[in-house]
Each structure stands twice: as structure tokens, then as C-alpha cells.
Design a protein around this motif. Structure first.
Motif, PDB file in Angstrom:
ATOM      1  N   MET A   1       0.897  -1.554  -0.112  1.00 56.70           N
ATOM      2  CA  MET A   1      -0.184   0.444  -0.282  1.00 56.70           C
ATOM      3  C   MET A   1       1.201   1.689  -0.162  1.00 56.70           C
ATOM      4  N   THR A   2       1.114   1.981  -0.837  1.00 57.86           N
ATOM      5  CA  THR A   2       1.563   3.566  -1.311  1.00 57.86           C
ATOM      6  C   THR A   2       0.469   4.613  -1.274  1.00 57.86           C
ATOM      7  N   VAL A   3       1.619   5.496  -1.346  1.00 58.46           N
ATOM      8  CA  VAL A   3       0.763   6.973  -1.357  1.00 58.46           C
ATOM      9  C   VAL A   3       0.318   6.641  -2.934  1.00 58.46           C
ATOM     10  N   LEU A   4       0.612   6.451  -3.722  1.00 56.49           N
ATOM     11  CA  LEU A   4       0.330   6.723  -4.879  1.00 56.49           C
ATOM     12  C   LEU A   4      -1.040   5.720  -5.282  1.00 56.49           C
ATOM     13  N   ASP A   5      -0.772   4.334  -4.615  1.00 54.69           N
ATOM     14  CA  ASP A   5      -1.931   2.994  -4.447  1.00 54.69           C
ATOM     15  C   ASP A   5      -3.336   4.081  -3.970  1.00 54.69           C
ATOM     16  N   ILE A   6      -3.019   4.832  -3.261  1.00 55.54           N
ATOM     17  CA  ILE A   6      -4.065   5.144  -2.795  1.00 55.54           C
ATOM     18  C   ILE A   6      -4.308   6.237  -3.686  1.00 55.54           C
ATOM     19  N   PHE A   7      -4.018   7.052  -3.849  1.00 51.05           N
ATOM     20  CA  PHE A   7      -4.512   8.059  -5.059  1.00 51.05           C
ATOM     21  C   PHE A   7      -5.470   7.208  -6.321  1.00 51.05           C
ATOM     22  N   ASN A   8      -4.826   6.125  -6.409  1.00 52.77           N
ATOM     23  CA  ASN A   8      -5.379   5.193  -7.801  1.00 52.77           C
ATOM     24  C   ASN A   8      -6.483   5.296  -7.172  1.00 52.77           C
ATOM     25  N   ALA A   9      -6.518   4.443  -5.651  1.00 53.22           N
ATOM     26  CA  ALA A   9      -8.055   4.036  -5.471  1.00 53.22           C
ATOM     27  C   ALA A   9      -9.183   4.695  -5.711  1.00 53.22           C
ATOM     28  N   LEU A  10      -8.728   6.462  -4.995  1.00 54.21           N
ATOM     29  CA  LEU A  10      -9.661   7.404  -5.127  1.00 54.21           C
ATOM     30  C   LEU A  10     -10.280   7.895  -6.299  1.00 54.21           C
ATOM     31  N   TYR A  11      -9.098   7.700  -7.191  1.00 49.13           N
ATOM     32  CA  TYR A  11      -8.969   8.531  -8.628  1.00 49.13           C
ATOM     33  C   TYR A  11     -10.417   7.321  -8.885  1.00 49.13           C
ATOM     34  N   THR A  12     -10.367   6.259  -8.931  1.00 49.71           N
ATOM     35  CA  THR A  12     -10.519   5.463  -9.827  1.00 49.71           C
ATOM     36  C   THR A  12     -12.179   5.193  -8.756  1.00 49.71           C
ATOM     37  N   CYS A  13     -12.371   5.371  -7.772  1.00 50.79           N
ATOM     38  CA  CYS A  13     -13.793   5.776  -6.543  1.00 50.79           C
ATOM     39  C   CYS A  13     -14.598   7.021  -7.225  1.00 50.79           C
ATOM     40  N   TYR A  14     -13.664   7.837  -7.175  1.00 52.00           N
ATOM     41  CA  TYR A  14     -15.075   9.225  -6.761  1.00 52.00           C
ATOM     42  C   TYR A  14     -14.638   9.960  -8.932  1.00 52.00           C
ATOM     43  N   GLY A  15     -13.384   9.642  -9.196  1.00 54.10           N
ATOM     44  CA  GLY A  15     -13.241  10.221 -10.408  1.00 54.10           C
ATOM     45  C   GLY A  15     -12.380  11.190 -10.457  1.00 54.10           C
ATOM     46  N   LYS A  16     -12.655  12.312 -11.148  1.00 55.82           N
ATOM     47  CA  LYS A  16     -12.270  13.815 -11.323  1.00 55.82           C
ATOM     48  C   LYS A  16     -12.818  14.903 -11.122  1.00 55.82           C
ATOM     49  N   GLN A  17     -12.024  15.944  -9.812  1.00 55.67           N
ATOM     50  CA  GLN A  17     -12.942  16.370  -9.714  1.00 55.67           C
ATOM     51  C   GLN A  17     -12.788  18.262  -9.782  1.00 55.67           C
ATOM     52  N   HIS A  18     -11.282  18.085 -10.783  1.00 51.80           N
ATOM     53  CA  HIS A  18     -11.982  19.552 -11.133  1.00 51.80           C
ATOM     54  C   HIS A  18     -11.710  20.875 -10.675  1.00 51.80           C
ATOM     55  N   TRP A  19     -11.160  20.400  -9.914  1.00 56.02           N
ATOM     56  CA  TRP A  19     -10.604  22.077  -8.634  1.00 56.02           C
ATOM     57  C   TRP A  19      -9.078  23.025  -8.902  1.00 56.02           C
ATOM     58  N   TRP A  20      -9.164  23.955  -9.059  1.00 58.72           N
ATOM     59  CA  TRP A  20      -9.950  24.634  -7.766  1.00 58.72           C
ATOM     60  C   TRP A  20     -11.344  25.094  -8.371  1.00 58.72           C
ATOM     61  N   PRO A  21     -12.565  25.255  -8.030  1.00 59.64           N
ATOM     62  CA  PRO A  21     -13.584  26.406  -8.675  1.00 59.64           C
ATOM     63  C   PRO A  21     -13.595  27.855  -9.037  1.00 59.64           C
ATOM     64  N   ALA A  22     -12.679  27.934  -9.498  1.00 66.09           N
ATOM     65  CA  ALA A  22     -13.254  29.790  -9.789  1.00 66.09           C
ATOM     66  C   ALA A  22     -12.365  29.958 -11.135  1.00 66.09           C
ATOM     67  N   ASP A  23     -12.982  31.171 -11.813  1.00 66.29           N
ATOM     68  CA  ASP A  23     -12.482  31.950 -12.594  1.00 66.29           C
ATOM     69  C   ASP A  23     -11.154  32.534 -13.243  1.00 66.29           C
ATOM     70  N   SER A  24     -10.631  32.692 -12.180  1.00 69.77           N
ATOM     71  CA  SER A  24      -9.382  33.018 -12.638  1.00 69.77           C
ATOM     72  C   SER A  24      -8.496  32.834 -11.275  1.00 69.77           C
ATOM     73  N   PRO A  25      -6.813  32.803 -11.571  1.00 71.33           N
ATOM     74  CA  PRO A  25      -6.519  32.446 -10.484  1.00 71.33           C
ATOM     75  C   PRO A  25      -6.496  33.257  -8.941  1.00 71.33           C
ATOM     76  N   PHE A  26      -6.512  34.883  -9.327  1.00 72.85           N
ATOM     77  CA  PHE A  26      -6.793  35.052  -7.275  1.00 72.85           C
ATOM     78  C   PHE A  26      -8.396  35.191  -7.472  1.00 72.85           C
ATOM     79  N   GLU A  27      -9.192  34.455  -8.087  1.00 70.51           N
ATOM     80  CA  GLU A  27     -10.829  34.244  -7.302  1.00 70.51           C
ATOM     81  C   GLU A  27     -10.170  33.080  -6.723  1.00 70.51           C
ATOM     82  N   VAL A  28      -8.939  31.875  -7.129  1.00 70.09           N
ATOM     83  CA  VAL A  28      -8.737  31.366  -6.415  1.00 70.09           C
ATOM     84  C   VAL A  28      -8.069  31.063  -4.990  1.00 70.09           C
ATOM     85  N   MET A  29      -7.156  32.757  -5.284  1.00 74.74           N
ATOM     86  CA  MET A  29      -7.094  33.457  -3.900  1.00 74.74           C
ATOM     87  C   MET A  29      -7.633  33.779  -3.453  1.00 74.74           C
TER      88      MET A  29
END
Length: 224
Positions: free
Chosen positions: A1-29
Motif C-alpha cells: 500500500m503506497t501513496v500512489l495506490d491510495i491516489f489510484n483507489a480514490l481516483y477510481t472511486c470518485y473520478g476527476k474533481q476539477h478543482w479549484w472551482p474559480a474563473d481566475s487565479p485571483f479568485e482562487v486566492m
DNA sequence: GTCCAGGGTTCGT
DNA sequence: ACGAACCATGGA
């Protein structure tokens, strides 16, 4: 069980999350400051208010009255504190020459610059580095520390910087391209927040906040 | 009514 | 270096 395994498991389970929800870098900040110890749904209303009033601009925010700004961001909680932090951050941001000028700095130097701003701590600075400046930085939060100490991959006593470097190095061993590192760190932090939200909201004190739950078995079977 | 959320600062020890 | 109080709204 590695850090990469956990990522693959989460990604397979939930899919892409498209963060950060914002229209510009400034809005992210702006969102990174407003979401400190606050649920994102409360932050969305505050950002919506700023947008509808055409106030989501560093020059405008840097000159705004603190009480007036507080009136637009009450839903985000700590509105007096966050109004002060937003104005303070925008004064620094504009005096530095804005996004283009800041983006010329190296990642380590830019982190130190962000941390020097009152109201920007380690997690907020790394949110900005990853989601606004697209730097290969792994964001550590309370969920990451809790989940991975329960798995046993960390002991939970590490400093913030120790954990950040550990996650970055473990993933960089498998991902050589910087742009892919950014994409992976982007999704990973979002997936941790989503997973913790799914599990913790149903269980008092997060007692069952562990990665190996039935919702992840499909992903883990693929990687073990 | 209680608990917590996509934390940071300040001030004690 | 570490702990505790403080900040404050809104949803579960």
C-alpha cells in the motif's frame, strides 16, 4: 500500500474533481483565504456577492473599507478577520505587480513571499501555489494527516513541511513530468477532501475515517 | 442544542 | 516548540 495506490483507489472511486472551482487565479486566492476553517458552500455565497457587485478585483478590494467588505462576506464566517486579511493580501498582491510578476518567482521563493503576508499560513500558501500558480506542491490539511496516520503511512506527529515533502517525493518517484505532478497533486488533495467529507459527516468524531472502506474496494483491488 | 467546516494569529508556557 | 483562546456563519 503506497501513496500512489491510495491516489489510484480514490481516483477510481470518485473520478476527476476539477478543482479549484474559480474563473481566475485571483479568485482562487480569494477563495483560499475565505475558506479557512469554513465550509466551501458558505464561501461560494461570499464570492458570489463580490462578483455580482464587481468587487472581485485586487485593486478594488485593496482600497475597500473593512466593514463594508465584511458585509459582503458574512456568510464565510470570521468576516471581520477575513475582510482585514483580504484587504491586506490585496495590498500586497498589487504592490508586488500582480499575478504575472509573482509568477516569475521560483516556487520556494514564492512560498516564502506568500507566507510573509499576514493571514496566509502554510496550507493557504500551498493552495495558492498549486491551484493559482500551478506549481507541483502537495497541500496538507487535517484530513490528510488523520487519514494517512490511520492507514499507517505516517505517524501523524510530523510537521506540515515534513508531510508535504514526503507526499511530494513519494509521488515524484512515479511521476516525472512536472505538469503531470501538478495535475496529480491537484486531484489528490481534492479527492482527500471529498472522501473525508463523505465519511466524516456520517460518523461522529470521524472514528471510521479510514481509506479502506467499501466505496474504495474497487479501486484498491485494481492496484493491489 | 451540539458539532464541525477546504486555518491563522497571538499569547502563554 | 507546543497548546489554547480567539475569530463567526450555516448546515447537519
Amino acid at each position: 500500500m503506497t501513496v500512489l495506490d491510495i491516489f489510484n483507489a480514490l481516483y477510481t472511486c470518485y473520478g476527476k474533481q476539477h478543482w479549484w472551482p474559480a474563473d481566475s487565479p485571483f479568485e482562487v486566492m480569494v477563495g483560499a483565504i475565505l475558506t479557512q476553517n469554513t465550509s466551501w458552500s458558505n464561501v461560494e455565497k461570499a464570492i458570489g456577492n463580490l462578483k455580482s457587485q464587481n468587487l472581485l478585483d485586487p485593486d478594488i478590494l485593496s482600497r475597500m473599507d473593512q466593514n463594508k467588505l465584511g458585509g459582503y462576506i458574512t456568510s464565510a464566517g470570521y468576516f471581520n478577520l477575513k475582510a482585514k486579511r483580504l484587504i491586506n493580501f490585496c495590498k500586497w498582491y498589487t504592490s508586488c505587480g500582480g499575478y504575472e510578476a509573482l509568477n516569475k518567482q521560483g516556487t520556494g521563493q514564492l512560498r516564502q513571499a506568500l507566507l510573509s503576508v499576514n493571514g496566509v499560513g502554510e496550507e493557504t500558501a500551498d493552495d495558492m501555489l498549486l491551484y493559482a500558480f500551478a506549481r507541483p506542491v502537495f497541500v496538507i490539511d487535517a484530513y490528510t494527516r488523520r487519514i494517512f496516520s490511520r492507514i499507517g503511512l505516517v505517524n501523524g506527529e510530523e510537521t506540515y513541511q515534513d508531510l508535504r515533502v514526503h507526499f511530494e517525493e513519494s509521488l515524484k518517484n512515479h511521476i516525472k513530468q512536472a505538469s503531470e505532478q501538478v495535475d496529480t497533486f491537484n486531484e489528490y488533495h481534492a479527492l482527500i477532501v471529498l472522501h473525508a467529507k463523505n465519511i466524516c459527516q456520517k460518523s461522529p468524531r470521524c472514528e471510521s475515517c479510514c481509506i479502506s472502506r467499501q466505496c474504495l474496494r474497487k479501486g484498491l483491488n485494481d492496484t493491489q
